[in-house]
Design a protein around this motif. Sequence first.
Motif, PDB file in Angstrom:
ATOM      1  N   ALA A  18       1.140   9.770  -2.074  1.00  0.00           N
ATOM      2  CA  ALA A  18       0.168   9.998  -3.141  1.00  0.00           C
ATOM      3  C   ALA A  18       0.466   9.109  -4.336  1.00  0.00           C
ATOM      4  N   LEU A  19       1.768   8.959  -4.644  1.00  0.00           N
ATOM      5  CA  LEU A  19       2.151   8.093  -5.768  1.00  0.00           C
ATOM      6  C   LEU A  19       1.706   6.650  -5.521  1.00  0.00           C
ATOM      7  N   ASN A  20       1.967   6.149  -4.311  1.00  0.00           N
ATOM      8  CA  ASN A  20       1.564   4.769  -3.992  1.00  0.00           C
ATOM      9  C   ASN A  20       0.051   4.608  -4.060  1.00  0.00           C
ATOM     10  N   ASP A  21      -0.672   5.613  -3.611  1.00  0.00           N
ATOM     11  CA  ASP A  21      -2.136   5.547  -3.648  1.00  0.00           C
ATOM     12  C   ASP A  21      -2.632   5.546  -5.103  1.00  0.00           C
ATOM     13  N   LEU A  22      -1.982   6.326  -5.953  1.00  0.00           N
ATOM     14  CA  LEU A  22      -2.351   6.329  -7.374  1.00  0.00           C
ATOM     15  C   LEU A  22      -2.137   4.947  -7.993  1.00  0.00           C
ATOM     16  N   VAL A  23      -0.992   4.339  -7.696  1.00  0.00           N
ATOM     17  CA  VAL A  23      -0.701   3.007  -8.246  1.00  0.00           C
ATOM     18  C   VAL A  23      -1.709   1.987  -7.731  1.00  0.00           C
ATOM     19  N   ASN A  24      -2.044   2.083  -6.433  1.00  0.00           N
ATOM     20  CA  ASN A  24      -3.024   1.156  -5.855  1.00  0.00           C
ATOM     21  C   ASN A  24      -4.402   1.316  -6.482  1.00  0.00           C
ATOM     22  N   ASN A  25      -4.676   2.482  -7.050  1.00  0.00           N
ATOM     23  CA  ASN A  25      -5.963   2.722  -7.704  1.00  0.00           C
ATOM     24  C   ASN A  25      -5.899   2.464  -9.217  1.00  0.00           C
ATOM     25  N   GLY A  26      -4.853   1.779  -9.652  1.00  0.00           N
ATOM     26  CA  GLY A  26      -4.814   1.342 -11.047  1.00  0.00           C
ATOM     27  C   GLY A  26      -4.057   2.244 -11.997  1.00  0.00           C
ATOM     28  N   LEU A  75       7.453  17.970  -6.669  1.00  0.00           N
ATOM     29  CA  LEU A  75       6.398  18.101  -7.668  1.00  0.00           C
ATOM     30  C   LEU A  75       6.060  16.713  -8.222  1.00  0.00           C
ATOM     31  N   GLU A  76       4.794  16.411  -8.250  1.00  0.00           N
ATOM     32  CA  GLU A  76       4.341  15.124  -8.782  1.00  0.00           C
ATOM     33  C   GLU A  76       3.558  15.368 -10.069  1.00  0.00           C
ATOM     34  N   ILE A  77       3.954  14.694 -11.144  1.00  0.00           N
ATOM     35  CA  ILE A  77       3.316  14.846 -12.457  1.00  0.00           C
ATOM     36  C   ILE A  77       2.772  13.484 -12.875  1.00  0.00           C
ATOM     37  N   ALA A  78       1.451  13.402 -13.067  1.00  0.00           N
ATOM     38  CA  ALA A  78       0.808  12.137 -13.454  1.00  0.00           C
ATOM     39  C   ALA A  78       0.117  12.328 -14.800  1.00  0.00           C
ATOM     40  N   ARG A  79       0.463  11.470 -15.731  1.00  0.00           N
ATOM     41  CA  ARG A  79      -0.191  11.495 -17.051  1.00  0.00           C
ATOM     42  C   ARG A  79      -1.209  10.364 -17.078  1.00  0.00           C
ATOM     43  N   VAL A  80      -2.481  10.725 -17.168  1.00  0.00           N
ATOM     44  CA  VAL A  80      -3.568   9.756 -16.976  1.00  0.00           C
ATOM     45  C   VAL A  80      -4.604   9.914 -18.083  1.00  0.00           C
ATOM     46  N   ASP A  81      -5.499   8.929 -18.170  1.00  0.00           N
ATOM     47  CA  ASP A  81      -6.633   9.045 -19.095  1.00  0.00           C
ATOM     48  C   ASP A  81      -7.557  10.147 -18.617  1.00  0.00           C
ATOM     49  N   ASP A  82      -8.185  10.812 -19.569  1.00  0.00           N
ATOM     50  CA  ASP A  82      -9.005  11.968 -19.224  1.00  0.00           C
ATOM     51  C   ASP A  82     -10.149  11.624 -18.275  1.00  0.00           C
ATOM     52  N   ASP A  83     -10.737  10.433 -18.449  1.00  0.00           N
ATOM     53  CA  ASP A  83     -11.872  10.089 -17.610  1.00  0.00           C
ATOM     54  C   ASP A  83     -11.473   9.720 -16.180  1.00  0.00           C
ATOM     55  N   GLN A  89      -6.593  13.743  -9.280  1.00  0.00           N
ATOM     56  CA  GLN A  89      -6.555  15.039  -8.618  1.00  0.00           C
ATOM     57  C   GLN A  89      -7.007  14.917  -7.163  1.00  0.00           C
ATOM     58  N   GLU A  90      -8.072  14.143  -6.932  1.00  0.00           N
ATOM     59  CA  GLU A  90      -8.569  13.976  -5.563  1.00  0.00           C
ATOM     60  C   GLU A  90      -7.551  13.244  -4.688  1.00  0.00           C
ATOM     61  N   ILE A  91      -6.871  12.226  -5.239  1.00  0.00           N
ATOM     62  CA  ILE A  91      -5.877  11.474  -4.460  1.00  0.00           C
ATOM     63  C   ILE A  91      -4.729  12.380  -4.039  1.00  0.00           C
ATOM     64  N   MET A  92      -4.236  13.239  -4.960  1.00  0.00           N
ATOM     65  CA  MET A  92      -3.148  14.154  -4.601  1.00  0.00           C
ATOM     66  C   MET A  92      -3.589  15.120  -3.515  1.00  0.00           C
ATOM     67  N   ASN A  93      -4.793  15.648  -3.634  1.00  0.00           N
ATOM     68  CA  ASN A  93      -5.291  16.588  -2.623  1.00  0.00           C
ATOM     69  C   ASN A  93      -5.422  15.921  -1.257  1.00  0.00           C
ATOM     70  N   GLN A  94      -5.845  14.643  -1.259  1.00  0.00           N
ATOM     71  CA  GLN A  94      -5.987  13.922   0.009  1.00  0.00           C
ATOM     72  C   GLN A  94      -4.641  13.767   0.727  1.00  0.00           C
TER      73      GLN A  94
END
Length: 271
Positions: A18-26, A75-83, A89-94
């Motif tokens: 999930a972390l790698n997917d988040l990074v790949n999505n910017g 536990l994975e904690i991601a601090r992101v822009d609100d938009d 959230q969808e990437i973690m669920n996937q």
Amino acid sequence: MASTVVGLFEQRSDAEAALNDLVNNGFSRSTIDLKTPSNDAGADFDALINELEEESVPKDDARLFAEGVRSGDTLEIARVDDDRATLAQEIMNQHGALDIHDAFAQRSSVLPAAEVGAAGIGAASLLGASAERVVAPKTGASSQDETVIPVIEEELAVGKRQIQRGGVRVFQRVEERPVNEQVTLHEEHVSVQRNPVDRPVTSADTAFQAETLEVTSIKEVPVVSKEARVVEEVIVGKTATDRIETVHDTVRRTEVEVEDLTNGATTRDRI
């Protein structure tokens, strides 16, 4: 605005995927943390609860996440822009973020009562979400699952622009035309006439003296001169007027209907 998205994973490999997917999505790697069990479980447990509370996670929810980490979850904690929080959230669920309700309910049903009590996890204190989203700024407000439906309405803006609607083009050129004018001319002619006579010489006659007599004649010829005169003026100008015109058009607006299904009754509110 910033958001904190929290997801609990049974397998560390799922959390890393999930972390790698988040990074790949910017998403920035520096804003994503993975929390795993440590040797000093007690100190890590309290520190994790404090950290989650600082991220505006309610205390009871923070304790449940910490219990999951102490039980061996990641536990994975991601601090992101609100938009972009919904995408995180969808990437973690996937990648298999746990539904806390289901996960701990199943665990409590298979663990001995003493072990359940030691972990502090019971069916009555379960947290219901897969990847939890906590909206910042950190005001201590509880996380909530909500869907925002925008109501969009168009506004008509009428402006003005200039277009060419007509005009005149004036050409000035020089043309020649023949003219006829009559003029009276005077002309003289010299004539010589010899008449035979037979008479005696008188005193009026000049006898035997050399003399030259010159007689000239003249004639008139036409002399042409031209004078330019203004005979007409062409004046080109324009006048301006203002008028009011009514513009007819249509604008669109989103209509949202809310249907209340409580107690079998059906009511609809239009927003």
